[in-house]
Write a protein that holds these residues in place. Structure first.
Motif, PDB file in Angstrom:
ATOM      1  N   ARG A 150      -3.387 -21.432  39.746  1.00 46.18           N
ATOM      2  CA  ARG A 150      -4.184 -21.667  40.967  1.00 46.18           C
ATOM      3  C   ARG A 150      -3.957 -20.518  41.959  1.00 46.18           C
ATOM      4  O   ARG A 150      -4.895 -20.040  42.586  1.00 46.18           O
ATOM      5  CB  ARG A 150      -3.776 -23.010  41.604  1.00 46.18           C
ATOM      6  N   HIS A 151      -2.717 -20.078  42.071  1.00 44.62           N
ATOM      7  CA  HIS A 151      -2.464 -18.917  42.943  1.00 44.62           C
ATOM      8  C   HIS A 151      -3.304 -17.730  42.470  1.00 44.62           C
ATOM      9  O   HIS A 151      -3.944 -17.049  43.276  1.00 44.62           O
ATOM     10  CB  HIS A 151      -0.977 -18.531  42.961  1.00 44.62           C
ATOM     11  N   HIS A 152      -3.312 -17.465  41.171  1.00 49.22           N
ATOM     12  CA  HIS A 152      -4.023 -16.286  40.672  1.00 49.22           C
ATOM     13  C   HIS A 152      -5.501 -16.335  40.984  1.00 49.22           C
ATOM     14  O   HIS A 152      -6.099 -15.345  41.388  1.00 49.22           O
ATOM     15  CB  HIS A 152      -3.844 -16.149  39.157  1.00 49.22           C
ATOM     16  N   GLU A 153      -6.053 -17.519  40.768  1.00 50.30           N
ATOM     17  CA  GLU A 153      -7.487 -17.702  41.018  1.00 50.30           C
ATOM     18  C   GLU A 153      -7.812 -17.324  42.474  1.00 50.30           C
ATOM     19  O   GLU A 153      -8.748 -16.566  42.742  1.00 50.30           O
ATOM     20  CB  GLU A 153      -7.768 -19.193  40.799  1.00 50.30           C
ATOM     21  N   VAL A 154      -7.002 -17.863  43.393  1.00 50.30           N
ATOM     22  CA  VAL A 154      -7.284 -17.631  44.815  1.00 50.30           C
ATOM     23  C   VAL A 154      -6.929 -16.188  45.202  1.00 50.30           C
ATOM     24  O   VAL A 154      -7.675 -15.531  45.941  1.00 50.30           O
ATOM     25  CB  VAL A 154      -6.505 -18.644  45.700  1.00 50.30           C
ATOM     26  N   PHE A 155      -5.809 -15.696  44.708  1.00 48.70           N
ATOM     27  CA  PHE A 155      -5.400 -14.320  44.998  1.00 48.70           C
ATOM     28  C   PHE A 155      -6.472 -13.338  44.499  1.00 48.70           C
ATOM     29  O   PHE A 155      -6.859 -12.407  45.207  1.00 48.70           O
ATOM     30  CB  PHE A 155      -4.044 -14.049  44.327  1.00 48.70           C
ATOM     31  N   ALA A 156      -6.961 -13.580  43.288  1.00 48.82           N
ATOM     32  CA  ALA A 156      -7.982 -12.687  42.727  1.00 48.82           C
ATOM     33  C   ALA A 156      -9.240 -12.710  43.598  1.00 48.82           C
ATOM     34  O   ALA A 156      -9.848 -11.661  43.860  1.00 48.82           O
ATOM     35  CB  ALA A 156      -8.316 -13.113  41.299  1.00 48.82           C
ATOM     36  N   ALA A 157      -9.608 -13.882  44.088  1.00 51.08           N
ATOM     37  CA  ALA A 157     -10.808 -13.982  44.937  1.00 51.08           C
ATOM     38  C   ALA A 157     -10.575 -13.261  46.266  1.00 51.08           C
ATOM     39  O   ALA A 157     -11.466 -12.550  46.765  1.00 51.08           O
ATOM     40  CB  ALA A 157     -11.146 -15.454  45.174  1.00 51.08           C
ATOM     41  N   ALA A 158      -9.381 -13.420  46.834  1.00 48.51           N
ATOM     42  CA  ALA A 158      -9.070 -12.765  48.118  1.00 48.51           C
ATOM     43  C   ALA A 158      -9.134 -11.248  47.971  1.00 48.51           C
ATOM     44  O   ALA A 158      -9.693 -10.552  48.823  1.00 48.51           O
ATOM     45  CB  ALA A 158      -7.678 -13.187  48.592  1.00 48.51           C
ATOM     46  N   ARG A 209       5.105 -15.292  34.502  1.00 53.11           N
ATOM     47  CA  ARG A 209       3.651 -15.537  34.412  1.00 53.11           C
ATOM     48  C   ARG A 209       2.972 -15.132  35.733  1.00 53.11           C
ATOM     49  O   ARG A 209       1.914 -14.502  35.752  1.00 53.11           O
ATOM     50  CB  ARG A 209       3.425 -17.031  34.137  1.00 53.11           C
ATOM     51  N   PHE A 210       3.620 -15.501  36.839  1.00 51.52           N
ATOM     52  CA  PHE A 210       3.095 -15.151  38.163  1.00 51.52           C
ATOM     53  C   PHE A 210       2.987 -13.622  38.298  1.00 51.52           C
ATOM     54  O   PHE A 210       1.961 -13.082  38.701  1.00 51.52           O
ATOM     55  CB  PHE A 210       4.028 -15.718  39.241  1.00 51.52           C
ATOM     56  N   THR A 211       4.078 -12.944  37.939  1.00 51.36           N
ATOM     57  CA  THR A 211       4.138 -11.484  38.092  1.00 51.36           C
ATOM     58  C   THR A 211       3.051 -10.807  37.256  1.00 51.36           C
ATOM     59  O   THR A 211       2.365  -9.892  37.723  1.00 51.36           O
ATOM     60  CB  THR A 211       5.541 -10.984  37.656  1.00 51.36           C
ATOM     61  N   LYS A 212       2.899 -11.285  36.037  1.00 52.10           N
ATOM     62  CA  LYS A 212       1.904 -10.696  35.126  1.00 52.10           C
ATOM     63  C   LYS A 212       0.493 -10.868  35.696  1.00 52.10           C
ATOM     64  O   LYS A 212      -0.310  -9.941  35.718  1.00 52.10           O
ATOM     65  CB  LYS A 212       2.032 -11.399  33.761  1.00 52.10           C
ATOM     66  N   GLY A 213       0.205 -12.065  36.189  1.00 51.86           N
ATOM     67  CA  GLY A 213      -1.122 -12.337  36.728  1.00 51.86           C
ATOM     68  C   GLY A 213      -1.418 -11.488  37.953  1.00 51.86           C
ATOM     69  O   GLY A 213      -2.532 -10.966  38.115  1.00 51.86           O
ATOM     70  N   VAL A 214      -0.438 -11.335  38.836  1.00 48.75           N
ATOM     71  CA  VAL A 214      -0.648 -10.511  40.032  1.00 48.75           C
ATOM     72  C   VAL A 214      -0.869  -9.053  39.620  1.00 48.75           C
ATOM     73  O   VAL A 214      -1.760  -8.371  40.137  1.00 48.75           O
ATOM     74  CB  VAL A 214       0.560 -10.640  40.991  1.00 48.75           C
ATOM     75  N   ASN A 232       5.446 -11.843  51.181  1.00 50.65           N
ATOM     76  CA  ASN A 232       4.517 -12.285  50.134  1.00 50.65           C
ATOM     77  C   ASN A 232       5.294 -12.762  48.923  1.00 50.65           C
ATOM     78  O   ASN A 232       5.070 -12.337  47.805  1.00 50.65           O
ATOM     79  CB  ASN A 232       3.592 -11.136  49.748  1.00 50.65           C
ATOM     80  N   MET A 233       6.215 -13.668  49.208  1.00 54.58           N
ATOM     81  CA  MET A 233       7.125 -14.117  48.161  1.00 54.58           C
ATOM     82  C   MET A 233       6.652 -15.455  47.605  1.00 54.58           C
ATOM     83  O   MET A 233       6.253 -16.336  48.348  1.00 54.58           O
ATOM     84  CB  MET A 233       8.530 -14.263  48.749  1.00 54.58           C
ATOM     85  N   ALA A 234       6.717 -15.568  46.297  1.00 57.16           N
ATOM     86  CA  ALA A 234       6.413 -16.826  45.632  1.00 57.16           C
ATOM     87  C   ALA A 234       7.637 -17.244  44.839  1.00 57.16           C
ATOM     88  O   ALA A 234       8.224 -16.432  44.118  1.00 57.16           O
ATOM     89  CB  ALA A 234       5.227 -16.649  44.689  1.00 57.16           C
ATOM     90  N   THR A 274       7.227  -7.346  42.156  1.00 56.22           N
ATOM     91  CA  THR A 274       8.604  -7.293  41.654  1.00 56.22           C
ATOM     92  C   THR A 274       9.104  -8.714  41.454  1.00 56.22           C
ATOM     93  O   THR A 274       8.862  -9.588  42.290  1.00 56.22           O
ATOM     94  CB  THR A 274       9.508  -6.568  42.681  1.00 56.22           C
ATOM     95  N   GLN A 275       9.823  -8.916  40.369  1.00 59.64           N
ATOM     96  CA  GLN A 275      10.350 -10.254  40.040  1.00 59.64           C
ATOM     97  C   GLN A 275      11.866 -10.244  40.079  1.00 59.64           C
ATOM     98  O   GLN A 275      12.504  -9.274  39.677  1.00 59.64           O
ATOM     99  CB  GLN A 275       9.880 -10.645  38.628  1.00 59.64           C
ATOM    100  N   LEU A 276      12.430 -11.332  40.584  1.00 55.90           N
ATOM    101  CA  LEU A 276      13.880 -11.519  40.520  1.00 55.90           C
ATOM    102  C   LEU A 276      14.109 -12.962  40.056  1.00 55.90           C
ATOM    103  O   LEU A 276      14.147 -13.891  40.866  1.00 55.90           O
ATOM    104  CB  LEU A 276      14.519 -11.276  41.886  1.00 55.90           C
ATOM    105  N   GLY A 277      14.184 -13.152  38.745  1.00 58.67           N
ATOM    106  CA  GLY A 277      14.366 -14.491  38.183  1.00 58.67           C
ATOM    107  C   GLY A 277      13.204 -15.382  38.557  1.00 58.67           C
ATOM    108  O   GLY A 277      12.057 -15.124  38.187  1.00 58.67           O
TER     109      GLY A 277
END
Ligand code: PLP
Length: 451
Positions: A437-445, A354-359, A422-424, A373-376
């Protein structure tokens, strides 16, 4: 693509906001400077995008609270040390029972928990004989000593821009002209690392074969996917090629799963059906209590045991007084049995997807030349597209100002990424709302940057 002056202004604004928002952390840091080398408990804690570190007040699950009372979605998770979440209840209970209830942490007597942990790590990673440490650094140090002992060969081979802890043999890179050189900033190396080591780029089988053909490499020490210079995934056939070449040239293969544990219950080794001779691990395996270990294949264990003259009991260079202590193995048992379970990895991986898709959506919206890039259970964005295919490329794609801007912007709005990249990372307590919440803030940044 990026307006550098605009980026500098934004970074300056965010750093000022950070200082205003965090007076108690700033004051604590100021006081520490009189007593702590570099002003921090460990010098790497000066790796902070904002000028001073946030001080911890409390942490539980996927949340931390700082000294100024701000609560954060923690996607840093101790740079993997807290992949089980902060203070997971099962580990807390086991540690309290061992240390406070029954009592005893460092008694120089084994406990039955260690056998359970060895069996479970064997099930997950495929190598049957385990020995414990308190850090991944030590697990790697001891594993490469054993590899040198049984092969009678002097050198270790690693991938460029790898990290396996503060291990002398791994601090070298492939330089701009293909030469092998000490890593920049290498502190007080006992000898030039090219004396003890060889280094090649990840995903480069011809170079690996060229170096192994010297016949002096005891072991290849590698992560199945690089994680410390951004995530760099293996290309199809690469890991099979590594295994085939190491066998052909009589070199042992050590998979360091300390970070790639994120790929699943048995790390990449389990998820991708790999067949290493030795596996090393640390960080998350003890749920936050210092823990680590190395696992040996039956063949490697037999070769070690078949050698006379190795002092594995006293001062031969393998071991530590506190390694395998009762508290550490109790923490590992509880964490593996109840927290970092097979089911937990399924949920963590779904969240990372979900994180990867949003970014990716944000990157696409602004047509940025970035990749994710995602690793598990972990994912990471890089400032290059396509994603780097080796450590050298990934290093070249670094952009420290952009890193700092995103890190401080996110921190000022309640989201923490690991300070080194920049690892989550997702833990069992991370929620969809945390990711969103990460996406919201990342998108704003990104919107401010692009605007
Ligand atoms: C792959 C890998 N191995 C080993 C280590 C060393 O871990 P520690 O510093 O806990 O000893 C690290 C640390 O980041 C790592 O990423």
């Amino acid at each position: 693509m990026i307006d550098r002056a605009h980026l500098a202004d934004l970074l300056d604004r965010e750093r000022r906001a950070f200082r205003d928002r965090n007076p108690r952390s700033a004051a604590a840091y100021e006081q520490a400077r009189a007593h702590l080398f570099g002003g921090v408990p460990m010098t790497w804690m000066n790796k902070t995008a904002a000028g001073f570190p946030l001080y911890l007040a409390e942490a539980r699950g996927a949340r931390v609270t700082d000294l100024d009372g701000h609560s954060y979605v923690d996607l840093c998770l101790g740079d993997t040390g807290a992949m089980a979440g902060h203070s997971p209840q099962a580990t807390v209970d086991a540690v309290a029972d061992r240390f406070g209830g029954r009592g005893g942490a460092t008694v120089m007597m084994p406990t039955e928990d260690a056998t359970w942990v060895g069996a479970e790590l064997g099930r997950r990673f495929g190598v049957p004989y385990w020995s414990f440490s308190l850090t991944a650094t030590d697990a790697n140090r001891w594993a490469i000593r054993l590899a040198r002992a049984i092969t009678g060969r002097p050198k270790i081979l690693v991938n460029s821009y790898c990290y396996h802890g503060s291990v002398d043999e791994v601090l070298l890179v492939v330089g701009p002209d293909g030469e092998q050189v000490s890593r920049e900033g290498n502190v007080g190396a006992p000898v030039d690392p090219t004396v003890t080591s060889r280094v090649v780029e990840f995903n480069d089988l011809p170079s690996l074969e060229r170096e192994l053909a010297h016949g002096d490499v005891a072991a290849v020490l590698m992560e199945p996917a690089l994680t410390n210079i951004g995530i760099v995934l293996p290309e199809p056939g690469y890991l099979d090629g590594v295994r085939e070449l190491t066998r052909r040239y009589g070199t042992l293969l050590i998979n360091d799963e300390t970070h790639t544990f994120s790929a699943g219950p048995g790390g990449c080794t389990g998820a991708w059906g790999l067949d290493p001779d030795i596996v090393t691990i640390g960080k998350a395996v003890g749920g936050g209590i210092p823990s680590g270990g190395y696992g040996l294949s039956a063949e490697v264990a037999a070769r070690v045991e078949g050698m006379s003259g190795l002092d594995l009991v006293d001062m031969g260079g393998v071991g530590g007084t506190l390694a395998g202590n009762a508290l550490s193995v109790a923490a590992m048992r509880a964490t593996l049995e109840h927290v970092l379970t097979d089911d937990a990895f399924t949920a963590m991986t779904e969240l990372a997807t979900r994180f990867t898709k949003g970014v990716r959506e944000v990157i696409d919206e602004h047509a940025l030349p970035w990749s994710v890039t995602q690793l598990g259970a972990r994912a990471e964005y890089r400032f290059s597209d396509p994603a780097p295919r080796d450590g050298g490329e990934s290093n070249a794609a670094g952009d420290p100002d952009l890193d700092d801007y995103l890190h401080v912007y996110l921190a000022n709005r309640g989201v923490l990424l690991t300070p080194f990249h920049n690892m989550a990372l997702m833990c069992p307590a991370t929620t969809e709302a945390d990711v969103d919440r990460h996406h919201e803030v990342f998108a704003a940044a990104v919107a401010e940057l692009a605007g």
